[in-house]
Design a protein around this motif. Structure first.
Motif, PDB file in Angstrom:
ATOM      1  N   UNK A 339       0.862  -1.184   0.000  1.00 19.40           N
ATOM      2  CA  UNK A 339       0.000   0.000   0.000  1.00 19.40           C
ATOM      3  C   UNK A 339       0.897   1.233   0.000  1.00 19.40           C
ATOM      4  N   UNK A 340       0.642   2.150  -0.941  1.00 16.87           N
ATOM      5  CA  UNK A 340       1.549   3.295  -1.045  1.00 16.87           C
ATOM      6  C   UNK A 340       0.838   4.536  -1.578  1.00 16.87           C
ATOM      7  N   UNK A 341       1.509   5.655  -1.398  1.00 19.98           N
ATOM      8  CA  UNK A 341       1.058   6.938  -1.930  1.00 19.98           C
ATOM      9  C   UNK A 341       1.850   7.187  -3.208  1.00 19.98           C
ATOM     10  N   UNK A 342       1.151   7.124  -4.311  1.00 17.71           N
ATOM     11  CA  UNK A 342       1.805   7.208  -5.611  1.00 17.71           C
ATOM     12  C   UNK A 342       1.883   8.647  -6.085  1.00 17.71           C
ATOM     13  N   UNK A 343       3.123   9.127  -6.282  1.00 18.66           N
ATOM     14  CA  UNK A 343       3.318  10.469  -6.808  1.00 18.66           C
ATOM     15  C   UNK A 343       3.132  10.453  -8.323  1.00 18.66           C
ATOM     16  N   UNK A 344       2.621  11.548  -8.848  1.00 13.98           N
ATOM     17  CA  UNK A 344       2.398  11.648 -10.292  1.00 13.98           C
ATOM     18  C   UNK A 344       3.694  12.094 -10.956  1.00 13.98           C
ATOM     19  N   UNK A 363       8.212  34.223 -19.018  1.00 12.62           N
ATOM     20  CA  UNK A 363       7.014  34.108 -18.191  1.00 12.62           C
ATOM     21  C   UNK A 363       7.383  34.082 -16.708  1.00 12.62           C
ATOM     22  N   UNK A 364       6.467  34.558 -15.881  1.00 14.03           N
ATOM     23  CA  UNK A 364       6.610  34.462 -14.431  1.00 14.03           C
ATOM     24  C   UNK A 364       5.849  33.238 -13.958  1.00 14.03           C
ATOM     25  N   UNK A 365       6.494  32.417 -13.154  1.00 12.49           N
ATOM     26  CA  UNK A 365       5.890  31.172 -12.705  1.00 12.49           C
ATOM     27  C   UNK A 365       5.654  31.195 -11.202  1.00 12.49           C
ATOM     28  N   UNK A 366       4.709  30.407 -10.715  1.00 13.57           N
ATOM     29  CA  UNK A 366       4.512  30.322  -9.267  1.00 13.57           C
ATOM     30  C   UNK A 366       5.745  29.727  -8.593  1.00 13.57           C
ATOM     31  N   UNK A 367       5.997  30.128  -7.357  1.00 12.51           N
ATOM     32  CA  UNK A 367       7.159  29.615  -6.637  1.00 12.51           C
ATOM     33  C   UNK A 367       7.064  28.118  -6.443  1.00 12.51           C
ATOM     34  N   UNK A 368       5.847  27.638  -6.153  1.00 14.92           N
ATOM     35  CA  UNK A 368       5.673  26.206  -5.925  1.00 14.92           C
ATOM     36  C   UNK A 368       4.476  25.675  -6.707  1.00 14.92           C
ATOM     37  N   UNK A 369       4.663  24.522  -7.313  1.00 21.85           N
ATOM     38  CA  UNK A 369       3.565  23.801  -7.960  1.00 21.85           C
ATOM     39  C   UNK A 369       3.453  22.458  -7.256  1.00 21.85           C
ATOM     40  N   UNK A 370       2.289  22.185  -6.682  1.00 24.45           N
ATOM     41  CA  UNK A 370       2.084  20.958  -5.911  1.00 24.45           C
ATOM     42  C   UNK A 370       1.088  20.051  -6.611  1.00 24.45           C
ATOM     43  N   UNK A 371       1.443  18.781  -6.730  1.00 21.74           N
ATOM     44  CA  UNK A 371       0.575  17.791  -7.350  1.00 21.74           C
ATOM     45  C   UNK A 371       0.071  16.813  -6.290  1.00 21.74           C
ATOM     46  N   UNK A 372      -1.140  16.314  -6.486  1.00 18.69           N
ATOM     47  CA  UNK A 372      -1.728  15.410  -5.503  1.00 18.69           C
ATOM     48  C   UNK A 372      -1.247  13.982  -5.729  1.00 18.69           C
ATOM     49  N   UNK A 373      -1.028  13.265  -4.633  1.00 20.39           N
ATOM     50  CA  UNK A 373      -0.647  11.852  -4.695  1.00 20.39           C
ATOM     51  C   UNK A 373      -1.901  10.987  -4.585  1.00 20.39           C
ATOM     52  N   UNK A 374      -1.828   9.775  -5.107  1.00 17.51           N
ATOM     53  CA  UNK A 374      -2.954   8.843  -5.088  1.00 17.51           C
ATOM     54  C   UNK A 374      -2.658   7.689  -4.144  1.00 17.51           C
ATOM     55  N   UNK A 375      -3.596   7.352  -3.294  1.00 20.81           N
ATOM     56  CA  UNK A 375      -3.434   6.214  -2.392  1.00 20.81           C
ATOM     57  C   UNK A 375      -3.734   4.931  -3.167  1.00 20.81           C
TER      58      UNK A 375
END
Length: 389
Positions: A339-344, A363-375
């Protein structure tokens, strides 16, 4: 003071002030410049901040640092030196022939089926879609190799960089130089504190909350947490924060006595097999000391493998006696699915590559881009059952 100056990190202001004093001959060749402590006291900053400024001055060739003695103004470098720099501070690039296609460099610690390969797939796909090339160098988690890789790729003439920083308390001076000279680069999987650079990573805190809540739903309350030393590595720190936050939100007390925060076999240094044996013994000792532990949450797949080995050597069944959950897992055919948390990873790599191209285009980009992990549910977790003492 302009708004641009006010927004600069303090290490950059200190670097520029001391650099200008050297150029104005306030300090002659061979003169000692203020120490980390002296600069810290003068500017009201920590020694970590003043250390960054001095490291950057050393990497630019303005000073030479001598352990135990101090930092001294260096001899001016001739323009014909092998590692010449332009007025902007960039390494001069050698001519290359790519038919007008962009060349993007990737510096990554290492990669495996459980983590890293997906990142490269995503970057390679993005490079093909954008008619560009990707050049890869591994650092194996060694800061010196990381610096060397960045320097080498710049000398090769890359148009941008993607960097997966090595684990460690301090990021290297080459990354500081990239930030100050506004060279187009992005960080992946890590967010380095004090660096004004875009990063792409998983929402590690949210993922850890998701995984911990799943264990709570199965009835587990006494959960061991296994991790390598955080060492100011934001991905690990955020997973720890998420684990703690999930406990707080569910009204369950965190028992840090159950944790092991020095799993060294997950790090690149030292004898891997000796560290593995030592880590397995640590886990077995903790499970014997605290028989109330019914689940183990690990920050990495390789650590989960150690937990499975420790349980097996103690005659404990997974998930009958102990449940195990981790971040990431390779695709296993006929093996034991965890069982794991799968990063995209593929999407993360794709966004990283595209963001470097956007930076080149202004272009100006956001400092952080966060993606959701899947259980992803596997065979390593099950309902809580009290262990026999």
């Amino acid at each position: 003071m302009t708004n641009d100056s006010a927004s600069k990190p303090m290490y950059e202001k200190i670097f520029e002030a001391l650099r200008d004093q050297i150029l104005e001959r306030k300090y002659e060749v061979g003169d000692r410049v203020p120490s980390e402590k002296e600069l810290g006291d003068e500017h009201g900053v920590s020694r970590i901040t003043s250390k960054k400024a001095l490291e950057l001055l050393a990497s630019e060739g303005y000073i030479v640092r001598q352990p135990g003695r101090g930092s001294f103004v260096a001899e001016p470098q001739e323009k014909s030196a092998a590692k010449a720099t332009g007025s902007s501070g960039h390494v001069q690039q050698v001519p290359r022939n790519t038919g007008g296609k962009l060349l993007i460099g990737l510096v990554i610690t290492d990669f495996a089926d459980s983590y890293g390969t997906g990142l490269i797939y995503g970057m390679e796909d993005a490079s093909r879609q954008n008619n560009s090339y990707l050049v890869l160098r591994r650092s194996f988690g060694n800061p010196s190799l990381e610096e060397e890789a960045i320097q080498g790729l710049l000398e090769l003439g890359v148009d941008g960089l993607i960097i997966f920083p090595a684990q460690g308390e301090y990021f290297n001076a080459e990354i500081l130089k990239l930030a100050i000279t506004k060279f187009p680069f992005v960080l992946i999987d890590r967010h380095l504190k004090g660096i004004s650079a875009g990063s792409i990573s998983t929402d590690n805190a949210k993922a850890a909350i998701k995984g911990t809540n799943y264990l709570f739903e199965l009835g587990h309350k006494s959960i061991a947490f296994l991790t390598p030393p955080p060492m100011d590595t934001t991905a690990i720190e955020e997973r720890i924060e998420g684990f703690i936050q999930a406990h707080a939100e569910n009204g369950i007390m965190v028992d840090r006595e159950l944790w092991i925060e020095d799993i060294t076999s997950a790090l690149p240094q030292g004898n891997a097999e000796e560290n593995r044996i030592r880590d397995i013994e640590k886990i077995m000792t903790r499970l014997r000391q605290y028989p109330q532990i019914t689940a183990i949450f690990t920050t990495e797949y390789n650590i989960a493998q150690l937990a499975l080995r420790a349980a097996a050597e103690m005659g404990l069944s997974v998930p009958g006696d102990i449940s195990v959950i981790c971040f990431d897992s390779p695709e296993i055919n006929g093996g034991f699915p965890i069982t794991h948390l799968q990063q995209n990873q593929v999407e993360m790599g794709k966004i990283a590559f595209e963001n470097v191209l956007k930076l080149r285009a202004g272009h100006t980009l956001p400092t952080r881009t966060l993606l959701e992990a899947t259980l992803i549910l596997g065979d390593s977790t099950g309902p809580m059952k009290p262990r026999v003492k």
